[in-house]
Scaffold this motif. Structure first.
Motif, short mmCIF file in Angstrom:
data_model
loop_
_atom_site.label_atom_id
_atom_site.label_comp_id
_atom_site.label_asym_id
_atom_site.label_seq_id
_atom_site.Cartn_x
_atom_site.Cartn_y
_atom_site.Cartn_z
N LEU A 277 0.82 -1.20 0.00
CA LEU A 277 0.00 0.00 0.00
C LEU A 277 0.86 1.26 0.00
N HIS A 278 1.93 1.23 0.76
CA HIS A 278 2.82 2.40 0.81
C HIS A 278 3.42 2.68 -0.56
N THR A 279 3.79 1.61 -1.27
CA THR A 279 4.35 1.77 -2.61
C THR A 279 3.33 2.37 -3.57
N VAL A 280 2.10 1.86 -3.51
CA VAL A 280 1.05 2.33 -4.42
C VAL A 280 0.72 3.80 -4.17
N PHE A 281 0.48 4.17 -2.92
CA PHE A 281 0.00 5.51 -2.62
C PHE A 281 1.13 6.55 -2.58
N SER A 282 2.36 6.11 -2.38
CA SER A 282 3.49 7.05 -2.36
C SER A 282 3.80 7.59 -3.75
N ALA A 283 3.23 6.99 -4.79
CA ALA A 283 3.46 7.48 -6.15
C ALA A 283 2.89 8.88 -6.34
N PHE A 284 2.01 9.32 -5.44
CA PHE A 284 1.33 10.60 -5.62
C PHE A 284 1.78 11.65 -4.61
N GLY A 285 2.60 11.26 -3.66
CA GLY A 285 3.08 12.18 -2.65
C GLY A 285 3.46 11.43 -1.39
N PRO A 286 4.11 12.11 -0.45
CA PRO A 286 4.55 11.44 0.78
C PRO A 286 3.38 10.94 1.62
N VAL A 287 3.40 9.67 1.95
CA VAL A 287 2.39 9.08 2.83
C VAL A 287 2.86 9.22 4.27
N GLN A 288 2.04 9.80 5.12
CA GLN A 288 2.43 10.01 6.52
C GLN A 288 2.13 8.80 7.41
N LYS A 289 0.92 8.25 7.23
CA LYS A 289 0.52 7.14 8.10
C LYS A 289 -0.40 6.19 7.33
N ILE A 290 -0.36 4.92 7.72
CA ILE A 290 -1.27 3.91 7.16
C ILE A 290 -1.74 3.02 8.31
N ALA A 291 -3.03 2.73 8.32
CA ALA A 291 -3.60 1.79 9.29
C ALA A 291 -4.49 0.81 8.54
N MET A 292 -4.19 -0.50 8.66
CA MET A 292 -4.96 -1.54 8.00
C MET A 292 -5.86 -2.23 9.02
N PHE A 293 -7.04 -2.66 8.57
CA PHE A 293 -7.95 -3.37 9.48
C PHE A 293 -8.94 -4.19 8.64
N ASP A 294 -9.51 -5.19 9.29
CA ASP A 294 -10.50 -6.04 8.64
C ASP A 294 -11.89 -5.56 9.03
N LYS A 295 -12.76 -5.45 8.02
CA LYS A 295 -14.13 -5.00 8.29
C LYS A 295 -15.05 -5.60 7.24
N ASN A 296 -16.19 -6.08 7.71
CA ASN A 296 -17.20 -6.67 6.83
C ASN A 296 -16.62 -7.77 5.94
N GLY A 297 -15.70 -8.54 6.51
CA GLY A 297 -15.13 -9.66 5.78
C GLY A 297 -14.11 -9.27 4.73
N GLY A 298 -13.70 -8.03 4.70
CA GLY A 298 -12.71 -7.58 3.72
C GLY A 298 -11.63 -6.73 4.37
N LEU A 299 -10.63 -6.39 3.57
CA LEU A 299 -9.51 -5.58 4.06
C LEU A 299 -9.75 -4.12 3.72
N GLN A 300 -9.54 -3.26 4.71
CA GLN A 300 -9.63 -1.82 4.50
C GLN A 300 -8.39 -1.16 5.08
N ALA A 301 -8.14 0.06 4.65
CA ALA A 301 -6.98 0.79 5.15
C ALA A 301 -7.26 2.28 5.12
N LEU A 302 -6.70 2.99 6.09
CA LEU A 302 -6.72 4.44 6.12
C LEU A 302 -5.34 4.94 5.73
N VAL A 303 -5.28 5.81 4.75
CA VAL A 303 -4.00 6.31 4.24
C VAL A 303 -3.99 7.83 4.40
N GLN A 304 -3.02 8.33 5.15
CA GLN A 304 -2.97 9.77 5.45
C GLN A 304 -1.88 10.47 4.66
N TYR A 305 -2.28 11.55 3.97
CA TYR A 305 -1.35 12.43 3.27
C TYR A 305 -1.20 13.73 4.07
N PRO A 306 -0.17 14.51 3.77
CA PRO A 306 0.01 15.77 4.52
C PRO A 306 -1.02 16.84 4.17
#
Length: 402
Positions: free
Chosen positions: A262-291
């Motif tokens: 995920l860091h590789t994918v989202f860093s293509a557009f700018g610096p990623v500050q934080k990432i938090a992954m979690f399971d919800k509703n039987g699937g994978l979700q993530a919060l990705v924070q930019y500056p």
């Protein structure tokens, strides 16, 4: 009249008057509701709303004494009491013969307008359409919409009385421009008066209320569907305020998606500050924070609906999160704060291993297309470096062409 004594809602201690005293009214009873109650008996020429210690009393004045007598007589002999919003209203003659020196709210200029939208599909006029219409006259601070006896209404708050008056004079009695309305909505006209309010209270951003002076106001939970995305407005656009934090939902996970992926994918557009992954509703979700919001907007527009791996595997669905600053307490394989240099990484616990390829799965062939956020390059996500190779896959991290 024998029925008079059996009706506790009436008092005959006063002689007949064309001014009636109404008690036990619902909270913030509007002038329009009082006029609607008296309309079957004659013309209501004046009102005085929200009087008394509890603001639950009012006076209405008819044009003729016989009209007031007709209303009292009707409800005295009727088995159905007078009601507003399902609440029984008590009636009696007033000790005054007219409402003097009372300028109705509708005649007193203010910075908040009460707008009644008239038309067969009036209730389908979105708050965004109203904002476009009234913003032509100045900055709109807040909008709330609601339904009352008078119909579908809205309160529009401007910064000052002059701007509100300008909008009222230009729009009262006019129709909403046809090009602003969806095809299925018929003509809608505007009836505008002044409101007694001066500062509207908006606690949530939603499809019924909006505070344009506070972009950080939380979004009402009722405006978000089960996927975590905001509801879709009648104009087909998502009603979601932009944010620097993206909520990523990943579907069709035939292959592993790790924090580094995920860091590789989202860093293509700018610096990623934080990432938090979690399971919800039987699937994978993530919060990705930019500056900043702008970087998040670019990433969302480029990645929404596209797959991390060629073949449609690990498809991304993105929406804006209500969060603005993620709280990362532990750096591990599920959460990471990249603003901390050389953070200590806690090893994963049992049961927290990243998802592995499904049995029989094989790595898809690399896709030789254009990479999102980068010029065409033969070296992957960056000009000189290739993304990490999550095991046991060996494919390059490439995005499908768009």
């Amino acid at each position: 009249m024998s029925s008079v004594s059996s009706q506790p809602q009436f008092r005959y201690t006063q002689p007949p008057s064309k001014v009636l005293h109404l008690r036990n009214l619902p909270w913030e009873c509007a002038e329009e509701e009082l006029i609607e109650l008296g309309k079957p008996f004659g013309k209501v020429v004046n009102t005085k709303c929200n009087v008394g210690a509890n603001k639950n009393q009012a006076f209405i004045e008819f044009a003729d004494l016989n009209q007031a007598i007709a209303m009292i007589s009707y409800y005295a002999s009727s088995s159905e009491p007078a009601q507003i919003r399902g609440k029984t209203v008590y009636l009696q003659y007033s000790n005054r013969q007219e409402i003097v020196n009372n300028k109705t709210t509708a005649d007193t200029a203010g910075n908040v307008l009460l707008v009644t939208i008239e038309g067969n599909e009036a209730r389908q006029v979105s708050i965004d359409v109203l904002h476009l219409v009234f913003s032509a006259f100045g900055f709109v601070h807040k909008i709330t919409t609601f339904e009352k006896t008078a119909g579908f209404q809205a309160l529009i708050q401007f910064s000052d009385t002059e701007t509100a008056s300008s909008a009222k004079n230009a729009l009262d009695g006019r129709s909403i421009p046809r090009y602003l309305l969806p095809e299925h909505i018929g003509p809608c006209s505007l009836k505008i008066t002044y409101s007694a309010h001066t500062d509207l209270s908006v606690k949530f951003q939603s499809h019924r209320s909006r505070d344009y002076t506070n972009p950080y106001l939380p979004v009402a939970p009722s405006a978000i569907d089960a996927t975590g995305q905001l509801g879709v407005g009648l104009d087909g656009k998502k009603l979601e305020p932009e944010s620097n934090v993206l909520l990523a939902s990943i579907e069709n996970m035939q292959y592993a998606v790790t924090l580094d992926v995920l860091h590789t994918v989202f860093s293509a557009f700018g610096p990623v500050q934080k990432i938090a992954m979690f399971d919800k509703n039987g699937g994978l979700q993530a919060l990705v924070q930019y500056p900043d919001v702008q970087t998040a907007v670019v990433a969302k527009e480029a990645l929404e609906g596209h797959s991390i791996y060629d073949g449609g595997f690990c498809k991304l669905h993105l929406s804006y999160s209500r969060h603005t600053d993620l709280s990362i307490k532990v750096n591990n394989d599920r959460s990471r704060d990249y603003t901390i240099p050389n953070p200590a990484i806690q090893p994963p616990l049992l049961g927290q291993q990243p998802p592995m390829p499904m049995p029989g799965g094989s790595a898809p062939a690399p896709y030789n297309g254009v990479h999102y956020g980068m010029p065409p390059s033969s070296t992957g996500w960056g000009p000189t470096t290739a993304p990490p190779q999550p095991q046991p896959m060996s494919m390059q991290m490439q995005m499908q062409n768009y």
